[in-house]
Design a protein around this motif. Sequence first.
Motif, mmCIF file in Angstrom:
data_model
loop_
_atom_site.group_PDB
_atom_site.id
_atom_site.type_symbol
_atom_site.label_atom_id
_atom_site.label_comp_id
_atom_site.label_asym_id
_atom_site.label_seq_id
_atom_site.Cartn_x
_atom_site.Cartn_y
_atom_site.Cartn_z
ATOM 1 N N THR A 608 0.826 -1.213 0.000
ATOM 2 C CA THR A 608 0.000 0.000 0.000
ATOM 3 C C THR A 608 0.860 1.263 0.000
ATOM 4 N N ARG A 609 1.977 1.219 0.710
ATOM 5 C CA ARG A 609 2.811 2.416 0.836
ATOM 6 C C ARG A 609 3.613 2.709 -0.439
ATOM 7 N N ASP A 610 3.751 1.695 -1.310
ATOM 8 C CA ASP A 610 4.511 1.906 -2.538
ATOM 9 C C ASP A 610 3.703 2.771 -3.514
ATOM 10 N N VAL A 611 4.429 3.454 -4.396
ATOM 11 C CA VAL A 611 3.809 4.393 -5.336
ATOM 12 C C VAL A 611 3.978 3.851 -6.747
ATOM 13 N N VAL A 612 2.861 3.812 -7.479
ATOM 14 C CA VAL A 612 2.877 3.472 -8.908
ATOM 15 C C VAL A 612 2.443 4.725 -9.662
ATOM 16 N N ALA A 613 3.264 5.169 -10.609
ATOM 17 C CA ALA A 613 2.979 6.405 -11.351
ATOM 18 C C ALA A 613 3.079 6.122 -12.837
ATOM 19 N N ARG A 614 2.178 6.768 -13.580
ATOM 20 C CA ARG A 614 2.292 6.722 -15.040
ATOM 21 C C ARG A 614 2.998 7.996 -15.486
ATOM 22 N N LEU A 615 4.115 7.811 -16.209
ATOM 23 C CA LEU A 615 4.928 8.949 -16.626
ATOM 24 C C LEU A 615 4.484 9.506 -17.965
ATOM 25 N N GLY A 616 3.763 8.709 -18.737
ATOM 26 C CA GLY A 616 3.344 9.158 -20.056
ATOM 27 C C GLY A 616 3.487 8.025 -21.050
ATOM 28 N N GLY A 617 2.561 7.962 -22.027
ATOM 29 C CA GLY A 617 2.629 6.897 -23.019
ATOM 30 C C GLY A 617 2.491 5.541 -22.342
ATOM 31 N N ASP A 618 3.431 4.640 -22.647
ATOM 32 C CA ASP A 618 3.423 3.299 -22.044
ATOM 33 C C ASP A 618 4.488 3.161 -20.970
ATOM 34 N N GLU A 619 4.902 4.273 -20.359
ATOM 35 C CA GLU A 619 5.950 4.254 -19.355
ATOM 36 C C GLU A 619 5.337 4.421 -17.968
ATOM 37 N N PHE A 620 5.754 3.541 -17.046
ATOM 38 C CA PHE A 620 5.316 3.584 -15.661
ATOM 39 C C PHE A 620 6.559 3.607 -14.770
ATOM 40 N N ALA A 621 6.377 4.118 -13.575
ATOM 41 C CA ALA A 621 7.466 4.124 -12.598
ATOM 42 C C ALA A 621 6.904 3.699 -11.253
ATOM 43 N N VAL A 622 7.744 2.989 -10.490
ATOM 44 C CA VAL A 622 7.331 2.474 -9.188
ATOM 45 C C VAL A 622 8.366 2.895 -8.156
ATOM 46 N N LEU A 623 7.903 3.418 -7.012
ATOM 47 C CA LEU A 623 8.754 3.697 -5.859
ATOM 48 C C LEU A 623 8.447 2.645 -4.802
ATOM 49 N N VAL A 624 9.445 1.801 -4.534
ATOM 50 C CA VAL A 624 9.296 0.732 -3.543
ATOM 51 C C VAL A 624 10.101 1.125 -2.321
ATOM 52 N N GLU A 625 9.451 1.286 -1.188
ATOM 53 C CA GLU A 625 10.124 1.683 0.044
ATOM 54 C C GLU A 625 10.142 0.520 1.029
ATOM 55 N N GLY A 626 11.100 0.606 1.967
ATOM 56 C CA GLY A 626 11.164 -0.376 3.035
ATOM 57 C C GLY A 626 11.744 -1.713 2.610
ATOM 58 N N ILE A 627 12.584 -1.751 1.587
ATOM 59 C CA ILE A 627 13.206 -3.018 1.185
ATOM 60 C C ILE A 627 14.439 -3.240 2.040
ATOM 61 N N VAL A 628 14.822 -4.507 2.217
ATOM 62 C CA VAL A 628 15.940 -4.840 3.106
ATOM 63 C C VAL A 628 17.245 -4.971 2.333
ATOM 64 N N ASP A 629 17.182 -5.360 1.056
ATOM 65 C CA ASP A 629 18.403 -5.505 0.259
ATOM 66 C C ASP A 629 18.038 -5.282 -1.208
ATOM 67 N N PRO A 630 19.055 -5.055 -2.083
ATOM 68 C CA PRO A 630 18.780 -4.801 -3.505
ATOM 69 C C PRO A 630 18.057 -5.945 -4.199
ATOM 70 N N HIS A 631 18.214 -7.200 -3.733
ATOM 71 C CA HIS A 631 17.563 -8.319 -4.410
ATOM 72 C C HIS A 631 16.047 -8.240 -4.290
ATOM 73 N N ALA A 632 15.553 -7.604 -3.230
ATOM 74 C CA ALA A 632 14.107 -7.479 -3.074
ATOM 75 C C ALA A 632 13.507 -6.700 -4.235
ATOM 76 N N ALA A 633 14.214 -5.644 -4.703
ATOM 77 C CA ALA A 633 13.718 -4.866 -5.837
ATOM 78 C C ALA A 633 13.669 -5.725 -7.094
ATOM 79 N N THR A 634 14.667 -6.594 -7.269
ATOM 80 C CA THR A 634 14.668 -7.476 -8.443
ATOM 81 C C THR A 634 13.504 -8.452 -8.390
#
Length: 964
Positions: A608-634
Amino acid sequence: MTIAPSQSPTLQAPGRGEVEPLQAAVERLLRAGDAEAVRTECEAFVRCLSSDAGIVWRTDGISPVDKARVFELAVDPQNERILDAVASDTDLVTWSDMLGWLGRLASVRLRQLAETANLYEAISRLALAERLQRALYAIAEQAGAEHNMKDMMSALHAIVGSLMYAENFFIVLYDAQNRTVRFPYFVDTEDKDIPDPEGIRPIEAIENTLTWHVLQSGRAMMGASTELEKNLPGPRVPIGPPSDDWLGVPMKRGEDVVGALVVQSYRADTHFSENDRDLLTYVAQHVQTALERRQAHEELERRVTTRTAALREANRVLRQQVLQRQRGERLQAALFRIAELANTSDSIENFYAAVHRVIGGLLYARNFYIALLSEDQNKLTFPYSVDELDGVREPRELGRGLTEYVLRNGKALLADREEIDRLNRDQVLTASGSRSLHWLGVPLIWNEKSMGVLAVQSYTPEHTYSARDQELLTFVSYHIANALQRKYTTESLKQAYASLERRVTERTRALALANRDLREQIAERERVERRLKYETLHDSLTGLPNRTLLLQRLEQALNHYRENPAELFAVLFIDLDRFKVINDSVGHLVGDDLLFQVGGRIRACLKTRDVVARLGGDEFAVLVEGIVDPHAATHIAERIIAQLQTPFRLGAKEIFTSASIGIALPTSEYTRPEELLRDADSAMYRAKDEGRHRAAVFDDRLRREALSLLELEGDLRRALTRNEFVPFFQPIVDLEQLRVVGYEALLRWRHPERGILPPGDFLAVAEDTGCSEAIDWQIFEQVARQARALVGDEGFISINVSGSHFRSPDLDQRLLDLLAQHNVPARSIRVEVTERALLENPAQVKRILENLRDHGVGIALDDFGTGYSSLSYLHQYPIETLKIDRSFVVELPVEDSEAHSTAVVRAIQALADSLRMQVIAEGIETEAQMRVLRRIGCRFGQGFLFAQPAPASKWLGSPLSLHA
């Protein structure tokens, strides 16, 4: 001592007749007036002794020629000479006693004459010194005398005339700073052009005259004017009549020349001596001192006079200021009193009486009244009146009296009995009340209107009013009017306060109703603002946050990370693969529906706390907070990719899509949220390059590549401005005769830091940035400039023309103009094109190549065999040369055996021979390759076996030249 001659034993005493001439000669000798008379009497004496004897002068220090016939008689101490007795035949020794006696007499007389001359000279010098001293005293006295400058100059003339001849005399003053001269005194018996004593003229007006030379040289000049002018440099400029003798001496202040004294003589018998020059030079300095003292004295008197007048005027002004100050103090006290009365008087009647007393302290006000307009401004009332004759002044209708006149004009009136009578006769006024001798009235003005009149009057001639009284009463009236206005305003304010309280109560009720309506409007406005804010920060299609909101949340996350580096977060940049194909095939409405469902699926993969944004066209961006290590983002990225693999049901259609995701993790190097989004975008492009449908993490290598790419773009643009791109030439060789038949111009970058760079290191970036065409034209320019020196009129140079150049319809004309500009024959240039260039706009490419071929430019097809290798190219385009790609040459067998590459090369050669085309093999590196090519029948080639590409300077005059 006796001067009587002694008797010589051999000398007989003369008779009486012979002694008398000797006695007479001796007596005359003792009475001789000068040295020449002494010589004459001595000669008369010796003639009495011998008829052939004589007396001569001899210079002291010169010995006589014949001493036997010369007898030294005496020495003249005045002129330093010797008196000798000489005889031609007589031996003077016989007369030595007599001659000795005569010599002693002559010596005595000569010494007496010398002493007398010295005495006379001393007396003359003493007399001259006395005259000079008296003259100097007289000059000094002139400096302090009471007479004017003209009389002083005349007195100085008379003083100089007492010392020497000065009938013609003038004084000139010189101002070296301003280069001007003035003749304050000029007396001349012959010159009638007398200069103005007060006139100042430039020094150039008397340039090259005798006076000018004295002033410029600072030295005295003496002599006849015509002779002096001849000996002076420069052209002769005579001013005035010529003089028989002219004497001018400078007047100096220290080393500076400030003037000159000049005397002249027009008499042939009157001339000036050296003593006169020295005397006038000495007197000139005292005259200069006297003139300066006199000028200083006059300047001091002038300054004293000026200062006295200034002090007298200042004293007068000061007395006036004192009187003005006293009047001002009285006026100030009166004004303070009036202001005080306006606030302290308990009634308006007391205020009027107090004002009367204040005005009475400033001027005569025994008869005083105040007149005011009524509220309807139709009547004149007199709230206060004190008068000797008119005790009571009743209100009256506006008429034509003095009071109404002032009220109507709004200006003060000062009138005496005659002026009042004149106004009555002119029917300007109508007399009312007692007649006064002097009347003064001023208007009372407030709100820029005349609302009343303040008047004083006199019935006796002892008391009159002046313009100053009018000015004073006018000034006071302004303050009285203000005080009256405040008094009347106070009453109005009381009534206004009551009215205001009533209106405030009514207004308060109205404001309560208005506040209720306003609160409702504010609530609606806040609702609209919330809606606008939501729309500003969210995407209208998907309802997801937009770039602005994402950047705000990114900045907050970045600030938290700086404070606590353990709080990791990740930025995911998502781009749908092949979305353009979907959008173009099924339409934009279906595409928009796809984007909406994609946003929902991405949102379902996150917290719920993460942010999903549409930047334009077919491009999206996600802000994922509270991860413990870089592998979680992968893992999150892989989950999103897997979720998007499921087909989308859009109406009656089933749509498949995939996504490429770039991931950026925070580090201490990031300062702005845009930088994280940028690097995530770069990682997404890396994922697309690796095959799409995957995720890539931005790392140091990508950062270095991005920085390197950015630096390379900047270096490319700077290299264009600095002309760092140069052509390297590789020879094209006849394989049978091993001679150079031409060159291929290859692009190189002479980088200031990395050295020589091949095209592979920068050409792709140059094409992306749009610099490749400008680089090629720099190479074309240099090739055209060096072509004649490299190949003359027999060989050729090949230039590579990329497909982007053929988008310009004037490419052929630009190339031909360039060749004509450098006087290069068209047959000396070959244009190499690739198969890919022929595919883009084939009609325009064909036209350009045919025009070049018609003008003599050769056309070569580069890298033949690696593309489509369509035979239609060879038939459709004016190609005369085929270049075999080096990939086929490298694969040629070492030994004499057939291989696949050999068959390909053989087929190309056979095709070219049938079409009467040349074949050039590229990339020949070994002797074995060259032998195979010869056996196949390939005549021309190039490669490292013969030479590596090098600048034109290496091939100019080297053995490997066109004629080697």
